[in-house]
Scaffold this motif. Sequence first.
Motif, PDB file in Angstrom:
ATOM      1  N   MET A 289       0.800  -1.209   0.000  1.00  0.00           N
ATOM      2  CA  MET A 289       0.000   0.000   0.000  1.00  0.00           C
ATOM      3  C   MET A 289       0.832   1.259   0.000  1.00  0.00           C
ATOM      4  N   PRO A 290       2.095   1.279   0.208  1.00  0.00           N
ATOM      5  CA  PRO A 290       2.769   2.548   0.390  1.00  0.00           C
ATOM      6  C   PRO A 290       3.014   3.310  -0.883  1.00  0.00           C
ATOM      7  N   HIS A 291       3.278   4.535  -0.655  1.00  0.00           N
ATOM      8  CA  HIS A 291       3.818   5.388  -1.710  1.00  0.00           C
ATOM      9  C   HIS A 291       5.329   5.196  -1.722  1.00  0.00           C
ATOM     10  N   SER A 292       5.933   5.318  -2.889  1.00  0.00           N
ATOM     11  CA  SER A 292       7.381   5.375  -2.902  1.00  0.00           C
ATOM     12  C   SER A 292       7.803   6.637  -3.598  1.00  0.00           C
ATOM     13  N   THR A 293       9.024   7.022  -3.339  1.00  0.00           N
ATOM     14  CA  THR A 293       9.559   8.215  -3.956  1.00  0.00           C
ATOM     15  C   THR A 293       9.993   7.864  -5.369  1.00  0.00           C
ATOM     16  N   ASP A 294      10.956   8.596  -5.919  1.00  0.00           N
ATOM     17  CA  ASP A 294      11.477   8.249  -7.235  1.00  0.00           C
ATOM     18  C   ASP A 294      11.754   6.754  -7.281  1.00  0.00           C
TER      19      ASP A 294
ATOM     20  N   ARG B 271      -6.804  -1.551 -15.960  1.00  0.00           N
ATOM     21  CA  ARG B 271      -5.678  -1.070 -15.173  1.00  0.00           C
ATOM     22  C   ARG B 271      -5.853   0.400 -14.793  1.00  0.00           C
ATOM     23  N   ILE B 272      -5.237   0.790 -13.683  1.00  0.00           N
ATOM     24  CA  ILE B 272      -5.223   2.173 -13.225  1.00  0.00           C
ATOM     25  C   ILE B 272      -3.789   2.545 -12.868  1.00  0.00           C
ATOM     26  N   ILE B 273      -3.490   3.837 -12.879  1.00  0.00           N
ATOM     27  CA  ILE B 273      -2.188   4.323 -12.428  1.00  0.00           C
ATOM     28  C   ILE B 273      -2.352   4.810 -10.992  1.00  0.00           C
ATOM     29  N   ARG B 274      -1.535   4.267 -10.093  1.00  0.00           N
ATOM     30  CA  ARG B 274      -1.675   4.558  -8.673  1.00  0.00           C
ATOM     31  C   ARG B 274      -0.556   5.476  -8.196  1.00  0.00           C
ATOM     32  N   ARG B 275      -0.916   6.485  -7.471  1.00  0.00           N
ATOM     33  CA  ARG B 275       0.035   7.431  -6.874  1.00  0.00           C
ATOM     34  C   ARG B 275      -0.336   7.620  -5.406  1.00  0.00           C
ATOM     35  N   GLY B 276      -0.068   6.644  -4.587  1.00  0.00           N
ATOM     36  CA  GLY B 276      -0.455   6.710  -3.181  1.00  0.00           C
ATOM     37  C   GLY B 276       0.710   7.067  -2.295  1.00  0.00           C
ATOM     38  N   VAL B 277       0.400   7.317  -1.044  1.00  0.00           N
ATOM     39  CA  VAL B 277       1.442   7.686  -0.084  1.00  0.00           C
ATOM     40  C   VAL B 277       0.924   7.368   1.324  1.00  0.00           C
ATOM     41  N   PRO B 278       1.767   6.784   2.194  1.00  0.00           N
ATOM     42  CA  PRO B 278       1.327   6.506   3.561  1.00  0.00           C
ATOM     43  C   PRO B 278       1.124   7.800   4.364  1.00  0.00           C
ATOM     44  N   PHE B 279       0.244   7.735   5.349  1.00  0.00           N
ATOM     45  CA  PHE B 279       0.117   8.835   6.303  1.00  0.00           C
ATOM     46  C   PHE B 279       0.199   8.261   7.710  1.00  0.00           C
ATOM     47  N   GLY B 280       0.586   9.094   8.657  1.00  0.00           N
ATOM     48  CA  GLY B 280       0.690   8.679  10.046  1.00  0.00           C
ATOM     49  C   GLY B 280       2.035   8.053  10.365  1.00  0.00           C
ATOM     50  N   GLU B 281       2.304   7.932  11.663  1.00  0.00           N
ATOM     51  CA  GLU B 281       3.556   7.340  12.122  1.00  0.00           C
ATOM     52  C   GLU B 281       3.439   5.822  12.184  1.00  0.00           C
ATOM     53  N   ARG B 282       4.567   5.147  12.008  1.00  0.00           N
ATOM     54  CA  ARG B 282       4.576   3.696  12.041  1.00  0.00           C
ATOM     55  C   ARG B 282       4.110   3.180  13.399  1.00  0.00           C
TER      56      ARG B 282
END
Length: 639
Positions: free
Chosen positions: A1-6, A405-416
């Motif tokens: 589920m996470p977002h990743s950077t480059d 298909r879809i293009i996903r651009r997600g990113v986690p929120f909150g602290e681990r």
Amino acid sequence: MPHSTDPSHAPAAAGLLPAQGREPEPGPEPDGLPLRRSTEIQGDVLAGFKKDHVHLLLLTFPGRDQARSWLNQVRRRVANTRDVAEFNRDFSRARRARSGVDPARAHATWRALSFTHAGLGELVGGEPYPDVPRGTTQEAFRQGPAERAELLGDTGPSAPDRWLFGGPGQPTVHAVLTLAADRAEELAGALAEERSAAEKHGLTVTFEQPAGTLAGSLRGREHFGFKDGISQPGVRDFDEPDPDHPDQQLGKPGTRIIAPGEFLVGHPKDHRLPDWLPEWMRDGSFQVVRRLGQDVPGWWAQLGDAVAELRERGAVPAEATSEWLAARLMGRWRSGAPVAKHPDADPHADPETDADNDIAYGDDQLGRVVPLCAHLRKTNPRDGLLARLEDGEPVALQGALDGRRIIRRGVPFGERFDPTGGAENGPDAPRGLVFVAYQGDLVAQFEFIQRSWIDADDFPERAEPVGRDGVIGRDGEIAYPVHGSPDSTVRLALRQFVRTEGALYAFAPSLSALRMLAAGEVPVGGEPVDRVLAAPLVLRRGEVVSSGSARLRFEVDGDLRVRDEREEVRWEAGYTGGVAGRAEFWADGRLVLVDAENNAVWATPTEGNPGAVLVVGADGDVAVRAADGTVLWHTETAR
């Protein structure tokens, strides 16, 4: 589920969770990729911002004039595809030259801007598009996800009345402004600038969603701990194809190249009808924004209980652990290594290992290795469907699955989650994923995946229901394969530990369209127009061709009907011989209904007219016309 950077910034789990993954060694920009050089398409759609620090501002307009004035200012800061793609390429090149260390001097801050249906209506001064046939993305966009929550499985703990934004009784969101940066301090500066601009023009910040790449051992992973962003599709005319496998992206085996119209309005699609949206929407993309909360300790505790239960029932090996079961429900190990290739253990301890998307399920049709309810299989079934052609080969992905298909651009929120940390790391602290996806058709892509795959007990179709998605699905039972048995399963109850906490549908216009919206140059309304279609043409169940006054639709009961703009039936084929498989317009001039064996079970009396066209007319009539314009057959529904 996470977002990743480059892609080389940080690795990123599969399926409906965001996507990047490691790119091939960057070289000179290849010729023949016009979308990579586009200064019209917003930069997050195809290229992806891929930043460590992200913040979403959900905004409400005070009125049309102030909104347009604000837009005229902020649109000049919106990133385009060419700039973002060039930065990502150069960043990857510099990072590889530094043996995986981020280049200190390569940093940027990007902005993206999208509007809800209400936001576009406020800017345009009326309906952003005049024709809204039932069952189309136009209808879905106008209604929004709260109104469609039951269809999407957003019930119970995910119901809209519990949402933080986008739900009933909450302020109307008109715009979504996304900011993404490599450095936290630069993001803070950009946020201050955008908050000031919004305040100056009277806009209200209705909700703010900070997010970013997780630190430490979770870098590039989502909160459950799995590497994310591996199964992203390639895009024709943006991603370079492999010369030896032109349907796959160079350097990314298993990553299929998909028609650009699946993600951009006004571009060619994969075996589907054109958009028929207004020209000003060309180069734009429909955006889904969902805040997905993750109960990390609850999910892992459930897996501990489940694996113990499965051991007692003899369904898993004695040495199976919660980690082992989690990998099977995800379809990948924490490192991203696919269970289909590594069924016994995670082969990688290093989170920086290359992403592996070259996965096949053709030899695991019953889900003995990767369960059929696995998140990876539910969101991208690949060749794991039982449907076969007469020669025994798997059903072609093009025309069957590529258009989902879809293009996903997600990113986690909150602290681990860390039970040894403070309150922000505790079990009740908010954490999860800001799920962002781009597509050309909300209904045929995101909603289809969510409704017909993730939330469906009977997908993929087998002798017994396989259950909902084993990671992000609602409460229910799954069919879990008994270890060592060729066909036995046991029923396993799973509870929901990923819940929807807010949702929006938005549209990310092109850079030119942003200028037009700011200047008040987007036309309101529109007149009906002839839709002229040549053979071969396929209408799948629920698909519609609309002129604005006539809607030719292959309906869910298998009949073909013409409805008017009020969705009242004006004509129907009247086929009652069973459920037809498709409606088609053939090269011999016939409009036909076909059965599963592709036999015509109903047809217009227009055979022997090659070059004929099907016309859904602005006058309300639907006709087959010969090449010379002669009307060969029509529904007699003109008004």
